[in-house]
Design a protein around this motif. Structure first.
Motif, PDB file in Angstrom:
ATOM      1  N   HIS A   1     -10.107 -13.853  12.648  1.00  0.00           N
ATOM      2  CA  HIS A   1      -9.007 -12.925  12.357  1.00  0.00           C
ATOM      3  C   HIS A   1      -7.719 -13.726  12.259  1.00  0.00           C
ATOM      4  N   ALA A   2      -6.871 -13.392  11.298  1.00  0.00           N
ATOM      5  CA  ALA A   2      -5.585 -14.080  11.138  1.00  0.00           C
ATOM      6  C   ALA A   2      -4.461 -13.066  10.988  1.00  0.00           C
ATOM      7  N   TRP A   3      -3.416 -13.256  11.761  1.00  0.00           N
ATOM      8  CA  TRP A   3      -2.198 -12.449  11.657  1.00  0.00           C
ATOM      9  C   TRP A   3      -1.073 -13.383  11.230  1.00  0.00           C
ATOM     10  N   VAL A   4      -0.516 -13.112  10.054  1.00  0.00           N
ATOM     11  CA  VAL A   4       0.560 -13.948   9.510  1.00  0.00           C
ATOM     12  C   VAL A   4       1.729 -13.027   9.159  1.00  0.00           C
ATOM     13  N   PRO A   5       2.579 -12.710  10.126  1.00  0.00           N
ATOM     14  CA  PRO A   5       3.665 -11.763   9.853  1.00  0.00           C
ATOM     15  C   PRO A   5       4.707 -12.328   8.900  1.00  0.00           C
ATOM     16  N   ASP A   6       5.319 -11.451   8.128  1.00  0.00           N
ATOM     17  CA  ASP A   6       6.413 -11.829   7.234  1.00  0.00           C
ATOM     18  C   ASP A   6       7.715 -11.691   8.025  1.00  0.00           C
ATOM     19  N   LEU A   7       8.343 -12.799   8.308  1.00  0.00           N
ATOM     20  CA  LEU A   7       9.546 -12.816   9.140  1.00  0.00           C
ATOM     21  C   LEU A   7      10.810 -12.474   8.366  1.00  0.00           C
ATOM     22  N   PHE A   8      10.691 -12.289   7.042  1.00  0.00           N
ATOM     23  CA  PHE A   8      11.855 -11.948   6.238  1.00  0.00           C
ATOM     24  C   PHE A   8      11.741 -10.550   5.626  1.00  0.00           C
ATOM     25  N   LEU A   9      11.094  -9.660   6.366  1.00  0.00           N
ATOM     26  CA  LEU A   9      11.121  -8.230   6.089  1.00  0.00           C
ATOM     27  C   LEU A   9      11.844  -7.545   7.239  1.00  0.00           C
ATOM     28  N   ASP A  10      12.643  -6.537   6.936  1.00  0.00           N
ATOM     29  CA  ASP A  10      13.353  -5.811   7.987  1.00  0.00           C
ATOM     30  C   ASP A  10      12.370  -5.275   9.018  1.00  0.00           C
ATOM     31  N   GLY A  11      12.681  -5.483  10.294  1.00  0.00           N
ATOM     32  CA  GLY A  11      11.799  -4.983  11.329  1.00  0.00           C
ATOM     33  C   GLY A  11      11.982  -5.734  12.632  1.00  0.00           C
ATOM     34  N   PRO A  12      11.090  -5.516  13.592  1.00  0.00           N
ATOM     35  CA  PRO A  12      11.253  -6.110  14.925  1.00  0.00           C
ATOM     36  C   PRO A  12      11.087  -7.622  14.968  1.00  0.00           C
ATOM     37  N   LEU A  13      10.548  -8.223  13.895  1.00  0.00           N
ATOM     38  CA  LEU A  13      10.372  -9.678  13.878  1.00  0.00           C
ATOM     39  C   LEU A  13      11.297 -10.368  12.893  1.00  0.00           C
ATOM     40  N   ASP A  14      12.318  -9.662  12.420  1.00  0.00           N
ATOM     41  CA  ASP A  14      13.216 -10.291  11.450  1.00  0.00           C
ATOM     42  C   ASP A  14      14.321 -11.078  12.163  1.00  0.00           C
ATOM     43  N   PRO A  15      15.035 -11.941  11.438  1.00  0.00           N
ATOM     44  CA  PRO A  15      16.006 -12.837  12.074  1.00  0.00           C
ATOM     45  C   PRO A  15      17.352 -12.218  12.444  1.00  0.00           C
ATOM     46  N   THR A  16      17.489 -10.903  12.350  1.00  0.00           N
ATOM     47  CA  THR A  16      18.694 -10.299  12.920  1.00  0.00           C
ATOM     48  C   THR A  16      18.604 -10.273  14.444  1.00  0.00           C
ATOM     49  N   HIS A  17      17.402 -10.564  14.975  1.00  0.00           N
ATOM     50  CA  HIS A  17      17.198 -10.567  16.420  1.00  0.00           C
ATOM     51  C   HIS A  17      17.397 -11.979  16.987  1.00  0.00           C
ATOM     52  N   SER A  18      17.918 -12.043  18.190  1.00  0.00           N
ATOM     53  CA  SER A  18      18.050 -13.320  18.889  1.00  0.00           C
ATOM     54  C   SER A  18      16.666 -13.857  19.239  1.00  0.00           C
ATOM     55  N   PHE A  19      16.606 -15.111  19.653  1.00  0.00           N
ATOM     56  CA  PHE A  19      15.339 -15.670  20.099  1.00  0.00           C
ATOM     57  C   PHE A  19      14.725 -14.814  21.211  1.00  0.00           C
ATOM     58  N   ALA A  20      15.545 -14.401  22.160  1.00  0.00           N
ATOM     59  CA  ALA A  20      15.021 -13.641  23.303  1.00  0.00           C
ATOM     60  C   ALA A  20      14.420 -12.313  22.866  1.00  0.00           C
ATOM     61  N   THR A  21      15.138 -11.571  22.023  1.00  0.00           N
ATOM     62  CA  THR A  21      14.639 -10.276  21.566  1.00  0.00           C
ATOM     63  C   THR A  21      13.433 -10.437  20.668  1.00  0.00           C
ATOM     64  N   TRP A  22      13.493 -11.407  19.748  1.00  0.00           N
ATOM     65  CA  TRP A  22      12.346 -11.652  18.866  1.00  0.00           C
ATOM     66  C   TRP A  22      11.104 -11.968  19.686  1.00  0.00           C
ATOM     67  N   THR A  23      11.258 -12.802  20.699  1.00  0.00           N
ATOM     68  CA  THR A  23      10.119 -13.210  21.520  1.00  0.00           C
ATOM     69  C   THR A  23       9.479 -12.011  22.206  1.00  0.00           C
ATOM     70  N   GLU A  24      10.294 -11.134  22.759  1.00  0.00           N
ATOM     71  CA  GLU A  24       9.756  -9.935  23.405  1.00  0.00           C
ATOM     72  C   GLU A  24       9.023  -9.060  22.389  1.00  0.00           C
ATOM     73  N   ASN A  25       9.606  -8.878  21.219  1.00  0.00           N
ATOM     74  CA  ASN A  25       8.978  -8.054  20.180  1.00  0.00           C
ATOM     75  C   ASN A  25       7.657  -8.667  19.708  1.00  0.00           C
ATOM     76  N   PHE A  26       7.655  -9.955  19.537  1.00  0.00           N
ATOM     77  CA  PHE A  26       6.453 -10.659  19.073  1.00  0.00           C
ATOM     78  C   PHE A  26       5.331 -10.582  20.099  1.00  0.00           C
ATOM     79  N   LEU A  27       5.644 -10.875  21.338  1.00  0.00           N
ATOM     80  CA  LEU A  27       4.627 -10.870  22.384  1.00  0.00           C
ATOM     81  C   LEU A  27       4.014  -9.486  22.573  1.00  0.00           C
ATOM     82  N   ALA A  28       4.797  -8.455  22.325  1.00  0.00           N
ATOM     83  CA  ALA A  28       4.295  -7.085  22.468  1.00  0.00           C
ATOM     84  C   ALA A  28       3.200  -6.770  21.450  1.00  0.00           C
ATOM     85  N   GLU A  29       3.126  -7.547  20.368  1.00  0.00           N
ATOM     86  CA  GLU A  29       2.132  -7.316  19.323  1.00  0.00           C
ATOM     87  C   GLU A  29       0.793  -8.006  19.597  1.00  0.00           C
ATOM     88  N   ILE A  30       0.743  -8.906  20.556  1.00  0.00           N
ATOM     89  CA  ILE A  30      -0.453  -9.712  20.796  1.00  0.00           C
ATOM     90  C   ILE A  30      -1.351  -9.011  21.812  1.00  0.00           C
TER      91      ILE A  30
END
Length: 222
Positions: free
Chosen positions: A27-56
């Motif tokens: 299985h492979a998960w390859v999120p698009d980091l340049f689409l609006d959403g919880p993993l986009d770069p408007t989030h700080s490292f800290a917020t992005w990390t929390e959002n990302f980890l919640a998906e695993i």
């Protein structure tokens, strides 16, 4: 094997197609980091990390290229138990002397203006002409959101990493650091990681530059 792959700046999920084809994970998960959403770069490292980890949901091998490797490091250092193995491609740990930090900040400010103001053909030509890419295959860039590209240069700058050498030296996950033999700038980064006793296996890919996913996907998968 479950695989998570994080692309680089101005990249996208398709950057990993050839690598994943060679690796053939379960299985492979390859999120698009340049689409609006919880993993986009408007989030700080800290917020992005929390959002990302919640998906695993289950432990996985994580692969990150350049900017994606730096994001992956934040996640792995926060929750190492979620990762079985890590492969970081052309990765900069973010630790810089003050003159380099000041120079980087000025460089980012110039490019943020360019992403807001310049036409796409000019942007692509100037980006591909950067010294770090001169020994790599030329890449056709996507027309991603200008706002998100500019945000990534700011919010996900190496200057803003939320870890230091101490955290890197204490990595608990089996880690591989891969660099292109023709990527002279990042070979000095490799040397810095090794001088600082950052754990991991260090790999130099012959006849490859910075863009390892373009230059040598089959060697990486092997």
């Amino acid at each position: 094997m479950n695989l998570i792959a994080l692309h680089g700046f101005w990249g996208g999920p398709k950057d990993f197609d050839r690598f994943i084809a060679h690796l053939n994970p379960k299985h492979a998960w390859v999120p698009d980091l340049f689409l609006d959403g919880p993993l986009d770069p408007t989030h700080s490292f800290a917020t992005w990390t929390e959002n990302f980890l919640a998906e695993i949901e289950t432990p996985a091998t994580i692969v990150g290229y350049s900017q994606g490797a730096r994001l992956a490091l934040h996640a792995m250092l926060k929750r190492p138990e979620l990762f079985e193995k890590a492969l970081f491609l052309s990765a900069h740990p973010g630790q810089m002397a003050e003159p380099e930090r000041i120079s980087r900040e000025k460089w980012e400010a110039r490019w943020i203006r360019k992403f807001h103001d310049e036409d796409w053909p000019t942007l692509e030509a100037e980006w591909n002409s950067l010294d770090v890419f001169k020994n790599s295959a030329r890449e056709v860039k996507r027309q991603a959101s200008r706002k998100l590209l500019a945000s990534a240069l700011d919010n996900w700058s190496p200057r803003k990493h939320e870890f230091g050498w101490t955290e890197l030296q204490a990595l608990k996950v089996p880690t591989y650091w891969a660099f292109g033999a023709l990527d002279h700038k990042f070979l000095t980064v490799k040397e810095a990681l090794q001088r600082q006793d950052v754990s991991g296996n260090y790999i130099v890919i012959e006849n490859a530059g910075h863009r390892l996913l373009l230059d040598a996907p089959e060697k990486l998968a092997g």
